[in-house]
Design an enzyme around this catalytic site. Structure first.
Site, PDB file in Angstrom:
ATOM      1  N   ALA A 301     -67.638  -9.198  67.805  1.00  0.00           N
ATOM      2  CA  ALA A 301     -66.205  -9.376  67.552  1.00  0.00           C
ATOM      3  C   ALA A 301     -65.558 -10.280  68.587  1.00  0.00           C
ATOM      4  CB  ALA A 301     -65.505  -8.016  67.543  1.00  0.00           C
ATOM      5  N   ASP A 347     -62.437 -56.677  77.977  1.00  0.00           N
ATOM      6  CA  ASP A 347     -62.724 -58.097  77.934  1.00  0.00           C
ATOM      7  C   ASP A 347     -61.396 -58.835  77.757  1.00  0.00           C
ATOM      8  OD1 ASP A 347     -64.171 -60.428  77.824  1.00  0.00           O
ATOM      9  OD2 ASP A 347     -64.612 -60.263  75.696  1.00  0.00           O
TER      10      ASP A 347
END
Length: 845
Positions: A301, A347
């Protein structure tokens, strides 16, 4: 017919003009040139010698990485501690006869494994893509004759024949070059084709400045030539990149590491619960089998079965939202990783800039005349709308600018046909065209054009230097009245560059506000890179240029920068489009490839692909990633608080000797009705509006901090106290079935209502807006009605061993269910007093 004559100057040992030098000549000094070149046999290799070298050196192919077996990929989906815990819970549930619980857990685990397997099966294939970049066939000289052979059979010593459009089959040194340029952007990061000439560049110059060599996988943009093969297969520059990709390391994402820690903690807690429950049972003298079954039932549980599904759904929905922002996600965990980024390594060309050269500045007394003269000395063509062109990128930029001014190059050709053409080459660094109107039109490097001019050069040198310092490629434009290149008049200067994207400038600023640093790593010239970095706002007044901008970067340099940032503890996102970016993309926590301009290698080595090649899309996706993490974290808090409440209810009852308040089937329903559906609604909550004004999460920050754990403990304790309180009260005057009725319904209502308070750690319900998540409202309303109906449907009542719920008990359960959510909202007010306010005036989450 007018005479049309082409001439070409050729200087094997002269200075080399490189297109990325911003208008200032990059001179290869005489000391750097070696003249004792070994001239290859013009008849090429013999077929017998080529076969022998092929046997000795091997085929000209990039080595492939070993494929990961599908079974190994599938097994990897079950290595997470949380998944192992769920599998154990599934097995125990089946052994205890709780078939419904076992099936539910098993289905969840299977679905998550299937999603993960399908994602991984499409992953890292970079080395395979490298093979597709090499030329399928090559033209060589064999036995004194031209021959077309498979590129894989090219060997060192072969004489390659090159012309425009060819893909270079191997690394080679030029033997002959006629106006030869090569597109090496994918390998070097240069934004314009590299001029090539015969000679010998210094051995220590960057790859982008080796004017005497051509490289595997690059393409010939213009001209013709021949070259002697010096390296093949893994000995080429492309092979070196392939090796770097192999050495780059993959790591678990921050989310995966955080969830793994949570999984291990839950495992320890479950074992602790088993031990405590067993000890209490033994102390009370219960039978051993009953003690064991009770302890294991509680442990099962305690496991939040819905967590893996919640995480997968959150990431999958994030993938869909990112796709709408032009970000295509290849690996699910990358969605959240981007939200954790502290540094974006990017880049320049095509990401921060448009990727298309354009005229950005003109110096001269008459701008239109400067452009018209330059256009008359160009070979490029533009389409009917002047947007797309064919030819050298700098010439395309000039002709496009002329088009904008109403000057058509085709009209120039028709009205003043060419008589003599002196084409541009790397040695002369200029070109000229003598036309039928009696004028010679010339353009080229300022240092090449200025000595030929008798007027117009005043202040031009200072203007050329100033433009070059601002990252522009400078072309001098001159006009003459003779067919020879002398006694010219300097008309002006044209500054050409790849302009920054306007939306990227704002995106860099937004990233800075969000506490994310942008680092530019490019193969371009340092002067160009610094100029763009300043214009973009990447390089600020207090920034160290050496840390923010890395120019002339090789694949090894990019890999080193990413590794250095990771060593410092940063979460690194890396963008790129060329083969030279692939190793760094793979090494970074998240690799982002360009979808339009990017190579297949970078796309296969990446975690995400930008469909629009736009830096702004990265910053937008970071906001999505941050929202996903916040939703996963608050959902995890909600789930664990509910499981904690259930455990404390069962433990508390066992500790004081009360009957079980909840049956195993009750716990299963609670996990479905109060954990599963509300959790799924919480995880798709709209992201907070202030996410991109907060600093990034520290890489060492756990998934759940002290406030989250405190909230889980306090909320679970409060929910257990309310449930046990009503259960104990009901036992005094009612039978066990009615007492369980109240305990069961009160716990369900309490957890359902608590989901509204779980949407934000500090904002109150009315500040968030109760109807900004209609899914959650519908789930809670529907679950409340189903819970009430269960008590009055005979089949459901018998299955869950419950009785009809009277109006008074229903109202009592609803009222008690509001206690936890009310307490949490009050706690937020207290937290505002305790925690300092952020710079924006809002309480830190």
């Amino acid at each position: 017919m007018h005479e049309f004559r082409r001439t070409q100057a050729h200087n094997p040992g002269g200075a080399s003009w490189h297109p990325a030098c911003c208008g200032v000549a990059a001179v290869v000094r005489p000391s750097a040139i070696v003249h004792d070149l070994a001239v290859p046999d013009p008849t090429g290799l013999s077929s017998a010698e080529a076969r022998e070298r092929l046997v000795t050196g091997g085929r000209n192919e990039i080595r492939r990485a070993a494929d990961t077996s599908r079974w190994r990929l599938l097994a990897a989906q079950f290595e997470s501690p949380l998944v192992l815990l769920l599998l154990a819970a599934c097995g125990v549930s089946a052994w205890l006869g709780e078939a419904a619980d076992a099936i539910a857990i098993g289905v969840i685990v299977a679905l998550n494994a299937a999603v993960g397997f399908l994602q991984e099966a499409r992953a890292e294939n970079a080395l395979h893509a490298l093979r597709s970049m090499t030329a399928p066939r090559a033209r060589v000289v064999r036995d004194g004759k031209q021959a077309v052979v498979p590129a894989a059979e090219v060997v060192p010593g072969d004489l390659l024949l090159l012309e425009a459009g060819d893909v270079v089959a191997a690394d080679a040194r030029l033997v002959e070059a006629h106006a030869l340029t090569a597109n090496e952007a994918a390998l070097t990061g240069e934004s314009v084709p590299a001029e090539k000439s015969v000679g010998r560049s210094a051995s220590d110059v960057p790859l982008a400045e080796r004017f005497d060599q051509v490289f595997t996988g690059t393409s010939i943009a213009r001209g013709t030539g021949s070259a002697e093969v010096t390296a093949t297969a893994m000995q080429t520059e492309l092979g070196r990149v392939a090796h770097l990709i192999e050495t780059a390391t993959d790591e678990d994402t921050p989310l995966q590491r955080r969830l793994a820690r949570v999984g291990r903690l839950l495992l320890y807690l479950c074992l602790g619960m088993v031990a405590v429950t067993a000890a209490l049972g033994v102390a009370r003298g219960l039978p051993a089998i009953q003690v064991f079954m009770s302890a294991v039932s509680l442990a099962v549980a305690a496991v939040p079965e819905g967590l893996p599904a919640v995480v997968t759904i959150a990431l999958a929905l994030g993938v869909q939202r990112m796709a709408a922002r032009h970000v295509l996600v290849r690996k699910l965990p990358a969605v959240e990783t981007l939200g954790s980024a502290t540094v974006i390594c990017t880049d320049k060309t095509g990401t921060l800039t448009t990727g298309v050269m354009a005229v950005r500045e003109v110096w001269g007394s008459n701008r239109d005349q400067v452009i018209a003269t330059a256009a008359a000395c160009s070979d490029a063509e533009v389409d009917a709308d002047g947007r797309n062109g064919v030819g050298d990128p700098t010439e395309v930029a000039i002709v496009a600018e002329a088009f904008r001014l109403g000057i058509r190059r085709e009209r120039i050709e028709a009205q003043s046909p060419r008589r003599t053409v002196n084409p541009f080459d790397a040695a002369r660094r200029r070109m000229s065209i003598f036309r039928a109107d009696g004028h010679l039109y010339a353009k080229g490097a300022f240092e090449s054009i200025a000595p030929l001019c008798r007027e117009g050069t005043a202040d031009a040198a200072l203007a050329a230097v100033s433009m070059a310092e601002r990252g522009l490629r400078v072309l001098a434009v001159a006009l003459g009245d003779l067919a020879e290149e002398r006694d010219l008049r300097l008309v002006g200067l044209v500054g050409i560059a790849d302009p920054p994207r306007t939306e990227a400038i704002e995106a860099v600023s937004a990233a800075r506000r969000a506490g994310i640093r942008t680092v530019m790593i490019t193969g371009d010239h340092p002067r160009t890179a610094l100029a763009i970095a300043r214009e973009m706002g990447i390089l600020g007044g207090g920034d160290d240029p050496g840390e923010v901008v890395h120019a002339r970067a090789t694949p090894e340099d990019k890999l080193s920068v990413v590794r250095a940032l990771k060593t410092k503890g940063d979460i690194v996102a890396m963008t790129g489009d060329g083969v030279n970016d692939a190793p760094a993309l793979r090494e970074a926590h998240i690799g982002i490839a360009m979808g339009k301009a990017g190579t297949e290698v970078t796309r296969e080595a990446s975690d995400m692909v930008l469909a629009d090649d736009n830096y702004a899309s990265i910053v937008a996706a970071i906001g999505e990633g941050r929202g996903i993490f916040e939703n996963i974290r608050k959902t995890l808090v909600y789930l664990l608080a509910g499981n904690t409440g259930e455990l404390l209810v069962m433990l508390g009852a066992a500790a004081v000797g009360l009957p079980l308040p909840l049956l195993p089937l009750h716990l299963l329903w609670i996990n479905l009705a109060t954990d599963g559906l509300p959790a799924l609604a919480l995880v798709v909550d709209p992201p907070a509006t202030d996410l991109m004004t907060r600093p990034p999460r520290a890489p060492t920050e756990p998934m759940l901090g002290r406030w989250e754990w405190a909230s889980i403990a306090v909320t679970g304790l409060l929910q257990a106290a309310v449930t046990l309180g009503v259960f104990t009260w009901a036992l005094r005057s009612r039978d066990l079935s009615e007492a369980r009725n109240l305990a069961f319904t009160t716990l369900v209502f309490g957890e359902l209502f608590r989901s509204f308070a779980s949407r934000h750690a500090t904002l109150l319900l009315w500040e968030i807006g109760p109807f900004t998540n209609l899914r959650l409202v519908a789930v809670v309303a529907g679950s409340v009605l189903i819970q009430i109906a269960m008590h009055h449907v005979p089949v459901m009542a018998r299955l869950f061993q419950i009785t009809p719920l009277g109006i008074q008990d229903c109202l009592l359960s609803l009222g008690l269910g509001l206690i936890p959510v009310t307490a949490i909202e009050f706690g937020k007010l207290v937290r505002r007093v305790v925690l300092p306010r952020s710079a924006s005036g809002k309480v830190a989450a």
